[in-house]
Design an enzyme around this catalytic site. Structure first.
Site, PDB file in Angstrom:
ATOM      1  N   ARG A 173     -39.172 -12.812  -5.478  1.00  0.00           N
ATOM      2  CA  ARG A 173     -38.250 -13.324  -4.457  1.00  0.00           C
ATOM      3  C   ARG A 173     -38.067 -14.830  -4.558  1.00  0.00           C
ATOM      4  O   ARG A 173     -37.274 -15.397  -3.798  1.00  0.00           O
ATOM      5  CB  ARG A 173     -38.827 -13.007  -3.085  1.00  0.00           C
ATOM      6  N   ARG A 176     -31.994   1.067  11.700  1.00  0.00           N
ATOM      7  CA  ARG A 176     -33.377   1.429  11.374  1.00  0.00           C
ATOM      8  C   ARG A 176     -34.343   0.863  12.419  1.00  0.00           C
ATOM      9  O   ARG A 176     -35.353   1.477  12.742  1.00  0.00           O
ATOM     10  CB  ARG A 176     -33.741   0.910   9.977  1.00  0.00           C
ATOM     11  N   ARG A 225     -40.544  -1.815  12.883  1.00  0.00           N
ATOM     12  CA  ARG A 225     -40.632  -3.090  12.157  1.00  0.00           C
ATOM     13  C   ARG A 225     -40.079  -4.208  13.027  1.00  0.00           C
ATOM     14  O   ARG A 225     -38.899  -4.202  13.386  1.00  0.00           O
ATOM     15  CB  ARG A 225     -39.842  -3.012  10.835  1.00  0.00           C
ATOM     16  N   ARG A 275     -33.548 -13.465   7.733  1.00  0.00           N
ATOM     17  CA  ARG A 275     -33.910 -12.824   6.453  1.00  0.00           C
ATOM     18  C   ARG A 275     -32.770 -12.963   5.447  1.00  0.00           C
ATOM     19  O   ARG A 275     -33.003 -13.225   4.269  1.00  0.00           O
ATOM     20  CB  ARG A 275     -34.239 -11.342   6.671  1.00  0.00           C
TER      21      ARG A 275
HETATM   22  P1  AP5 Z   1     -33.947   0.332   2.466  1.00  0.00           P
HETATM   23  O1  AP5 Z   1     -33.960   1.274   1.326  1.00  0.00           O
HETATM   24  O2  AP5 Z   1     -35.142   0.237   3.311  1.00  0.00           O
HETATM   25  O3  AP5 Z   1     -33.512  -1.138   1.992  1.00  0.00           O
HETATM   26  P2  AP5 Z   1     -34.382  -2.292   1.380  1.00  0.00           P
HETATM   27  O4  AP5 Z   1     -33.505  -3.021   0.457  1.00  0.00           O
HETATM   28  O5  AP5 Z   1     -35.665  -1.736   0.861  1.00  0.00           O
HETATM   29  O6  AP5 Z   1     -34.585  -3.151   2.697  1.00  0.00           O
HETATM   30  P3  AP5 Z   1     -35.883  -3.803   3.346  1.00  0.00           P
HETATM   31  O7  AP5 Z   1     -35.769  -3.764   4.825  1.00  0.00           O
HETATM   32  O8  AP5 Z   1     -37.102  -3.261   2.733  1.00  0.00           O
HETATM   33  O9  AP5 Z   1     -35.625  -5.275   3.031  1.00  0.00           O
HETATM   34  P4  AP5 Z   1     -36.504  -6.491   2.807  1.00  0.00           P
HETATM   35  O10 AP5 Z   1     -36.288  -6.855   1.404  1.00  0.00           O
HETATM   36  O11 AP5 Z   1     -36.181  -7.518   3.832  1.00  0.00           O
HETATM   37  O12 AP5 Z   1     -37.971  -5.986   3.197  1.00  0.00           O
HETATM   38  P5  AP5 Z   1     -39.355  -6.026   2.453  1.00  0.00           P
HETATM   39  O13 AP5 Z   1     -40.155  -4.945   2.975  1.00  0.00           O
HETATM   40  O14 AP5 Z   1     -39.176  -6.186   0.997  1.00  0.00           O
HETATM   41  O15 AP5 Z   1     -32.660   0.698   3.347  1.00  0.00           O
HETATM   42  C1  AP5 Z   1     -32.387   0.020   4.557  1.00  0.00           C
HETATM   43  C2  AP5 Z   1     -31.782   1.001   5.566  1.00  0.00           C
HETATM   44  O16 AP5 Z   1     -30.505   1.421   5.105  1.00  0.00           O
HETATM   45  C3  AP5 Z   1     -32.601   2.273   5.730  1.00  0.00           C
HETATM   46  O17 AP5 Z   1     -32.570   2.675   7.069  1.00  0.00           O
HETATM   47  C4  AP5 Z   1     -31.888   3.279   4.836  1.00  0.00           C
HETATM   48  O18 AP5 Z   1     -32.033   4.597   5.281  1.00  0.00           O
HETATM   49  C5  AP5 Z   1     -30.443   2.819   4.926  1.00  0.00           C
HETATM   50  N1  AP5 Z   1     -29.697   3.074   3.681  1.00  0.00           N
HETATM   51  C6  AP5 Z   1     -30.155   3.007   2.405  1.00  0.00           C
HETATM   52  N2  AP5 Z   1     -29.180   3.299   1.521  1.00  0.00           N
HETATM   53  C7  AP5 Z   1     -28.058   3.542   2.254  1.00  0.00           C
HETATM   54  C8  AP5 Z   1     -26.723   3.892   1.918  1.00  0.00           C
HETATM   55  N3  AP5 Z   1     -26.350   4.065   0.651  1.00  0.00           N
HETATM   56  N4  AP5 Z   1     -25.842   4.048   2.909  1.00  0.00           N
HETATM   57  C9  AP5 Z   1     -26.224   3.895   4.222  1.00  0.00           C
HETATM   58  N5  AP5 Z   1     -27.481   3.568   4.610  1.00  0.00           N
HETATM   59  C10 AP5 Z   1     -28.389   3.392   3.637  1.00  0.00           C
HETATM   60  O19 AP5 Z   1     -39.938  -7.441   2.989  1.00  0.00           O
HETATM   61  C11 AP5 Z   1     -40.306  -7.616   4.328  1.00  0.00           C
HETATM   62  C12 AP5 Z   1     -40.961  -8.977   4.497  1.00  0.00           C
HETATM   63  O20 AP5 Z   1     -42.182  -9.028   3.736  1.00  0.00           O
HETATM   64  C13 AP5 Z   1     -40.147 -10.195   3.998  1.00  0.00           C
HETATM   65  O21 AP5 Z   1     -39.241 -10.659   4.959  1.00  0.00           O
HETATM   66  C14 AP5 Z   1     -41.276 -11.200   3.736  1.00  0.00           C
HETATM   67  O22 AP5 Z   1     -41.756 -11.762   4.930  1.00  0.00           O
HETATM   68  C15 AP5 Z   1     -42.382 -10.319   3.161  1.00  0.00           C
HETATM   69  N6  AP5 Z   1     -42.284 -10.200   1.699  1.00  0.00           N
HETATM   70  C16 AP5 Z   1     -42.074  -9.073   0.972  1.00  0.00           C
HETATM   71  N7  AP5 Z   1     -42.045  -9.334  -0.338  1.00  0.00           N
HETATM   72  C17 AP5 Z   1     -42.242 -10.668  -0.471  1.00  0.00           C
HETATM   73  C18 AP5 Z   1     -42.301 -11.555  -1.585  1.00  0.00           C
HETATM   74  N8  AP5 Z   1     -42.122 -11.089  -2.839  1.00  0.00           N
HETATM   75  N9  AP5 Z   1     -42.526 -12.860  -1.347  1.00  0.00           N
HETATM   76  C19 AP5 Z   1     -42.708 -13.331  -0.099  1.00  0.00           C
HETATM   77  N10 AP5 Z   1     -42.649 -12.548   1.010  1.00  0.00           N
HETATM   78  C20 AP5 Z   1     -42.421 -11.225   0.829  1.00  0.00           C
HETATM   79 MG    MG Z   2     -37.716  -2.117   1.289  1.00  0.00          MG
END
Ligand code: AP5
Ligand code: MG
Length: 191
Positions: free
Chosen positions: A89, A128, A134, A146
């Site tokens: 990221r 969601r 969350r 975000r």
């Molecule tokens: P989903 O598949 O969950 O989407 P996603 O891209 O995985 O979204 P996230 O919420 O996981 O995003 P994120 O990147 O902010 O979170 P992360 O956990 O990585 O789909 C989303 C929704 O849409 C679902 O309800 C799904 O059903 C629906 N959907 C999917 N496809 C669809 C379609 N085609 N049509 C309609 N609906 C659909 O990160 C969370 C936090 O963790 C960050 O903010 C940060 O604080 C920390 N973090 C994580 N990784 C790092 C890193 N590498 N470095 C620093 N901090 C980090």
């Molecule tokens: Mg995700």
């Protein structure tokens, strides 16, 4: 090995598509967000630290994130490959990942970047948030933060992978099956 970065803003469908891709290509799914949430659930020190950033929609510091990711890769020495979801990221994360994979005699095969308009992302995450528990989905201001963090810190990595001829931009709006078909075709080009 096939090592895929699944890339895109919050709500782009990285997690949804990863679970389909891992079945199709026999890969191990490593989502740093899921790993942090599991630490939070188990009340570890790392989880406690991560939560203070995540609840506001800010990034967890690289020092914490990179170490956690590497140890997860090392736990799977016989893997056919990995899907990295939500990692890298930041530029330091991407550089560390390249160096680390090189030390294991492998590399990133492709970075698949899901393109979804902000309006649609906000709609998906608020929906969601009604049931996910969350904290970062429940509040529109946190969701907007975000998206801002993504634009500033993460979006620039597209050129990092484009410079290595590994970037595949994929339309992320449509049915889950349609998008899965586009991603599979993009992987086949690099496998
Ligand atoms: P989903 O598949 O969950 O989407 P996603 O891209 O995985 O979204 P996230 O919420 O996981 O995003 P994120 O990147 O902010 O979170 P992360 O956990 O990585 O789909 C989303 C929704 O849409 C679902 O309800 C799904 O059903 C629906 N959907 C999917 N496809 C669809 C379609 N085609 N049509 C309609 N609906 C659909 O990160 C969370 C936090 O963790 C960050 O903010 C940060 O604080 C920390 N973090 C994580 N990784 C790092 C890193 N590498 N470095 C620093 N901090 C980090
Ligand atoms: Mg995700």
């Amino acid at each position: 090995m096939i090592n895929i970065v699944i890339f895109g803003p919050p709500g782009a469908g990285k997690g949804t598509q990863s679970s389909k891709l891992l079945a199709q290509f026999g890969l191990i799914h490593l989502s740093t967000g899921d790993l942090f949430r599991s630490h939070i659930k188990n009340s570890t020190a790392l989880g406690l630290e991560a939560k203070s950033y995540m609840d506001k929609g800010n990034l967890v510091p690289d020092s914490v994130t990179i170490g956690m990711l590497k140890s997860k890769v090392e736990e799977n020495p016989t893997a056919k490959g990995f899907i990295f979801d939500g990692f890298p990221r930041t530029t330091p994360q991407a550089e560390s990942l390249d160096a680390f994979l090189k030390s294991l005699n492998t590399e990133i095969s492709a970075c698949l970047s899901l393109q979804v308009p902000d309006e649609e992302l906000i709609k998906r995450l608020l929906e969601r948030g009604k049931s996910s528990g969350r904290a970062d989905d429940a509040d529109e201001e946190v969701i907007k933060n975000r998206l801002g963090v993504y634009m500033r810190e993460t979006n620039p990595l597209k050129s990092f992978y484009a410079d290595q001829s590994k970037l595949e931009e994929v339309e992320g709006v449509g049915t889950i099956e349609e998008i899965f078909g586009r991603l599979s075709a993009a992987i086949d080009k690099h496998a």
